[in-house]
Design a protein around this motif. Structure first.
Motif, PDB file in Angstrom:
ATOM      1  N   PRO A  26      -1.107   3.288   9.347  1.00 55.31           N
ATOM      2  CA  PRO A  26      -1.906   3.709   8.197  1.00 55.31           C
ATOM      3  C   PRO A  26      -2.646   2.553   7.534  1.00 55.31           C
ATOM      4  CG  PRO A  26       0.439   3.737   7.657  1.00 55.31           C
ATOM      5  CD  PRO A  26       0.325   3.321   9.098  1.00 55.31           C
ATOM      6  N   HIS A  27      -3.635   2.883   6.715  1.00 57.72           N
ATOM      7  CA  HIS A  27      -4.345   1.933   5.840  1.00 57.72           C
ATOM      8  C   HIS A  27      -5.060   0.826   6.605  1.00 57.72           C
ATOM      9  CE1 HIS A  27      -2.284   4.011   2.697  1.00 57.72           C
ATOM     10  NE2 HIS A  27      -1.101   3.574   3.059  1.00 57.72           N
ATOM     11  N   ARG A  46     -10.377   2.779   4.514  1.00 55.87           N
ATOM     12  CA  ARG A  46      -9.120   2.781   5.255  1.00 55.87           C
ATOM     13  C   ARG A  46      -8.839   4.135   5.913  1.00 55.87           C
ATOM     14  NH1 ARG A  46      -5.226   1.386   0.748  1.00 55.87           N
ATOM     15  NH2 ARG A  46      -7.014   2.030  -0.469  1.00 55.87           N
ATOM     16  N   ASP A  82       0.849  -1.180   0.000  1.00 55.51           N
ATOM     17  CA  ASP A  82       0.000   0.000   0.000  1.00 55.51           C
ATOM     18  C   ASP A  82       0.904   1.255   0.000  1.00 55.51           C
ATOM     19  OD1 ASP A  82      -2.268   1.610   0.261  1.00 55.51           O
ATOM     20  OD2 ASP A  82      -3.242   0.135   1.560  1.00 55.51           O
ATOM     21  N   ARG A  83       0.293   2.420   0.112  1.00 61.13           N
ATOM     22  CA  ARG A  83       1.071   3.666   0.008  1.00 61.13           C
ATOM     23  C   ARG A  83       1.621   4.104   1.366  1.00 61.13           C
ATOM     24  NH1 ARG A  83      -1.056   6.879  -4.769  1.00 61.13           N
ATOM     25  NH2 ARG A  83      -2.016   5.249  -5.999  1.00 61.13           N
ATOM     26  N   TYR A  84       2.933   4.200   1.450  1.00 60.53           N
ATOM     27  CA  TYR A  84       3.590   4.678   2.672  1.00 60.53           C
ATOM     28  C   TYR A  84       4.651   5.700   2.262  1.00 60.53           C
ATOM     29  CZ  TYR A  84       1.378   0.479   4.531  1.00 60.53           C
ATOM     30  OH  TYR A  84       0.465  -0.482   4.869  1.00 60.53           O
ATOM     31  N   VAL A 110      -6.739   8.753  -4.833  1.00 60.48           N
ATOM     32  CA  VAL A 110      -5.538   9.360  -5.408  1.00 60.48           C
ATOM     33  C   VAL A 110      -5.875  10.688  -6.081  1.00 60.48           C
ATOM     34  CG1 VAL A 110      -3.709   9.018  -7.098  1.00 60.48           C
ATOM     35  CG2 VAL A 110      -4.522   7.092  -5.732  1.00 60.48           C
TER      36      VAL A 110
END
Lengths: 374, 82
Positions: B64-65, B57, A220-222, B39
């Motif tokens: 996170p997420h 999320r 995922d995005r980090y 996004v």
């Protein structure tokens, strides 16, 4: 519509697309045949690391030449190519690997590639998520990352803008100036370029290319978790070994904030299914270097096949067993990087002009049956 | 009958009080804000509500997420949406 071409290119991966652009740019009537979508094979499976590598002088020459070409092209690339000059950090785990950092720096310096040696504490500042302490690293600031399928699509769009024609067909045979497609079309070409990666063997049996399977994980995005492409110095040992299955730490930050986690290399594994043991070995290795990476969510895993040659160098140039046949394949894990250099060298061969770097090490003739007895 | 206990948590620093058994996704809905943005900046919230779509999320206690529809609110939890 003309079906007589100066060059017909089989395969629109990044190598075929780069060659198509270069040929069209030089005024050749160019056709490209691709059964799948553009950049859909090994191109889409790879990381997209533009990297200077020094496994051999010829590899260094081709990767450096190509890296320079990417740098020159970078400002023209559309946003979706996600080109980012984040640099590579070759990470040294211990003092022995630190010796390798210094050796590598000397080689790169002599080739005109700027580098910087980072001592342990400096490395910790540059990449706070890395295990601490580590011995240090070699930073190669000019290395970059990009998103390969979009890069291939861009190169192909440039070729088509210059008149190259794309046939969405499977090639049944390609020899003696004739390319036969699965809808019955026959294309006639002065030259045929085979740029279909490991699938080249289907058209030219006996080519010295083996599939070398790789696995990748994407998270995922980090954003900011890592800042450079991180590669362990032991990577060369893994990449260089010709037999055993191997994994090496190789993590790439994407412009999206996602991380690509690699890498694995396997011969004799022709099944595209992801292997849990390899994935476990790969992610454990990543977690040794980046202790908190295990807390991140992986969202997808996939495999791909590199086209590997026995001497780790690509096949670029005429195939001596058929006057019309040329090759641009066998790039193993460096096809994204070396696609632009390959295209220049290949087009130089087609035009019969001198290449910017010595082309001999990549000539397919070194493996031709006729050459075995020389 | 005694009054059921209430759980207090923070959503983007704002205190929210919920009944035990409330999902984090629900607390975010009570706060009246999207769980995340796509996004391209579009607001997103729970779509499937069962852990499949990943649309809900958010960051929970610095992680996170996290799929908020799959997590129950806990006392003192800090939820961050983007």
């Amino acid at each position: 519509m003309s079906e007589n071409w100066d060059v017909v290119i089989v395969g629109a991966g990044i190598v075929g697309a780069a060659c198509a652009w270069q040929c069209a740019l030089r005024g050749m009537r160019t056709a490209v045949v691709e059964a799948n979508f553009i950049g859909g094979g090994a191109t889409a499976a790879g990381m997209g690391h533009i990297v200077v590598m020094d496994d051999s002088p010829a590899q260094l020459a081709l990767t450096h030449y190509s890296q320079t070409l990417w740098q020159g092209l970078s400002k023209s690339l559309p946003n979706d190519v996600e080109y980012e000059a984040c640099g590579t950090l070759w990470v040294a785990a211990d003092e022995e690997e630190m010796q390798e950092v210094h050796r590598k720096r000397e080689v790169y310096t002599s080739a005109g590639v700027a580098t910087e040696v980072l001592a342990g504490p400096t490395l910790a500042d540059a990449e706070p998520q890395l295990r601490n302490p580590l011995a240090g690293a070699l930073l190669v600031p000019s290395d970059a990352v990009l998103y390969p399928p979009c890069a291939a699509a861009y190169l192909m769009s440039q070729a088509r803008r210059l008149g190259a024609q794309l046939y969405r067909r499977k090639v049944l045979s390609a020899r003696a100036g004739k390319v036969r497609l699965d809808d019955g079309t026959q294309l006639t070409a002065t030259r045929i370029l085979i740029a279909s990666g490991a699938d080249a063997c289907e058209l030219i049996p006996g080519l010295p290319i083996k599939k070398r399977k790789g696995h990748l994980v994407i998270t995922d995005r980090y954003p900011g978790f890592v800042r450079h492409q991180l590669v362990e110095l032991g990577y060369l040992k893994s990449a260089h070994s010709s037999t055993a299955d191997s994994v090496a730490f190789n993590v790439q930050p994407r412009k999206t904030g996602q991380l690509l986690i690699g890498s694995s290399r396997q011969f004799g594994a022709e099944d595209s299914v992801a292997d849990p043991q390899i994935l476990a070995a790969m992610t454990e290795r990543a977690a040794w270097y980046l202790p908190k990476i295990g807390k991140l969510s992986a969202i997808r895993v996939w495999t791909g096949f590199r086209a590997a040659t026995p001497d780790k160098l690509p096949l670029i140039g005429p195939w001596p067993e058929d006057d019309s046949l040329f090759l641009a394949t066998g790039h193993e894990g460096l096809g994204i990087t070396t696609s632009l250099g390959t295209a220049r060298i290949l087009a130089d061969h087609l035009e019969g002009v001198t290449t910017a770097i010595p082309a001999a090490p990549y000539l397919p003739a070194r493996f031709a049956r006729s050459a075995v007895h020389v | 009958m005694s009054k059921p206990a209430r759980i207090r948590l923070l959503v983007n620093g704002v205190p929210i009080t919920v009944a035990p058994g409330t999902t984090v996704a629900c607390a975010i809905l009570i706060a009246g804000i999207p769980a995340r943005r796509s996004v391209t900046g579009e607001p997103r919230g729970p779509l499937c509500g069962m852990g499949i779509c990943f649309e809900c999320r958010a960051t929970i206690d610095d992680a996170p997420h996290q799929r908020t529809c799959q997590l129950l609110c806990a006392e003192g939890m800090e939820v961050g949406t983007s």
